[in-house]
Motif scaffolding. Sequence first.
Motif, mmCIF file in Angstrom:
data_model
loop_
_atom_site.group_PDB
_atom_site.id
_atom_site.type_symbol
_atom_site.label_atom_id
_atom_site.label_comp_id
_atom_site.label_asym_id
_atom_site.label_seq_id
_atom_site.Cartn_x
_atom_site.Cartn_y
_atom_site.Cartn_z
ATOM 1 N N GLU A 1 -1.970 -1.351 -3.851
ATOM 2 C CA GLU A 1 -3.085 -0.474 -3.515
ATOM 3 C C GLU A 1 -2.542 0.931 -3.310
ATOM 4 O OE1 GLU A 1 -6.394 0.145 -3.985
ATOM 5 O OE2 GLU A 1 -6.593 -1.892 -3.189
ATOM 6 N N ARG B 1 -2.476 1.422 -9.517
ATOM 7 C CA ARG B 1 -3.012 0.394 -8.625
ATOM 8 C C ARG B 1 -3.496 -0.800 -9.446
ATOM 9 N NH1 ARG B 1 -7.060 4.309 -9.023
ATOM 10 N NH2 ARG B 1 -9.203 3.554 -9.360
ATOM 11 N N TYR C 1 -9.437 5.993 -1.998
ATOM 12 C CA TYR C 1 -8.915 4.913 -1.161
ATOM 13 C C TYR C 1 -7.992 5.539 -0.116
ATOM 14 C CZ TYR C 1 -7.281 0.404 0.395
ATOM 15 O OH TYR C 1 -7.010 -0.697 1.168
ATOM 16 N N VAL D 1 0.862 -1.178 0.000
ATOM 17 C CA VAL D 1 0.000 0.000 0.000
ATOM 18 C C VAL D 1 0.897 1.226 0.000
ATOM 19 C CG1 VAL D 1 -1.780 1.281 1.230
ATOM 20 C CG2 VAL D 1 -1.821 -1.221 1.245
ATOM 21 N N ASN E 1 -0.578 -7.386 -5.158
ATOM 22 C CA ASN E 1 -1.552 -6.309 -5.293
ATOM 23 C C ASN E 1 -0.967 -4.993 -4.795
ATOM 24 O OD1 ASN E 1 -4.318 -5.371 -5.862
ATOM 25 N ND2 ASN E 1 -4.365 -4.975 -3.662
ATOM 26 N N GLU F 1 -12.277 0.991 -4.438
ATOM 27 C CA GLU F 1 -12.024 2.410 -4.667
ATOM 28 C C GLU F 1 -13.246 3.166 -5.176
ATOM 29 O OE1 GLU F 1 -10.516 0.035 -6.439
ATOM 30 O OE2 GLU F 1 -8.483 -0.189 -5.636
#
Length: 366
Positions: A226, A204, A257, A151, A224, A287
Amino acid sequence: MCVSTQLAVEQTDGREDRSTPNINCGDRNPTISHITQQQIKDIGDQVDLDCSVHYAQDYPVVWLKHDRYKSTESLPLSSNSGLIIRDSRFSLRFDDASATYTLSIKDIQETDAGWYMCQVILSVNNKLTAEVELQVRRPPIISDNSTRSIVASEGESAQMECYAGGFPSPKISWRRENNAILPTGGSIYRGNILKIASVHKEDRGTYYCVAENGVGRGARRNINLEVEFAPVVTVPRPRLGQALQYDMDLECHVEAYPPPAISWLKDEVQLSNNQHYRISHFATADEFTDTTLRVITIEKRQYGRFTCKAQNKLGTDQGTVELFETIIPVCPPACGQTRYANAATITAPEVMVTVLAFYVFWMRYV
């Protein structure tokens, strides 16, 4: 193996007499004249490891599996022409003519990889050794110290790492879902570390770390990314008209987000669910959120400007919808029954006929 020598003796008459061979091994030191070179095999293959030893009849000759990094950890496999280990995949042959000890391993497993030592034990503290490495090709396995998810806030840097074991050493490449363009440019990036200098919300999504070494189908991990970013509010219909005593839905689309707190306001007063308003939120993804304010049985005072507001830790954004009065009801949502205070319930078609008749009459005489 001992080597025979002929002794030449000079007779008194000057001629040489060749006597019978004299075998003397006592003055020969044991030697390892040959050992198999490095072997590279696939799982399930067979390998033969040869070790040729001369002048060692009086000494033990052994094969061991040897850990080069832990000298105390060695596994004896054979002694002279006999196998020690009880494993049907291992066998030992001795060829007397060439004084060669052959260690065979069939149905090779990944754990068979390592160093194999041929050793002649001369004394407790004196050993003659030679070794050969057996390398086993192994498909890639992505290591646990690789990134699983990450993230990052918009504008910050982000770094994803991917490492893999296997033999030969795997090559690492990166791709995005649906072969989208990577932030580094292009659809493929090669290397263990994918670094994004400045993250944007468009970055993202899912990234694929792919490890390949030509053995098997390779390995892949989904990572992933983010991206945290401030809300962005869009209003699909900024102006909406509806007749009195009918319902109307006001909509906003919110992209943000972490998921934001969403509120609706009229004349800077926050609205809540009651007999006049109904607020609903529908998240289409992490999101994206669609928010709807239903104005119920519109009264004159409810016309005006409504604001939908979204806020998270990175910022705030808002959008405005104007609700104005019309004569003819708009469908949807005014497609069902309409309720009037202190009056009977009538259906929308009946209302439409009445309104249209009034409208025609009005236009004719104005």
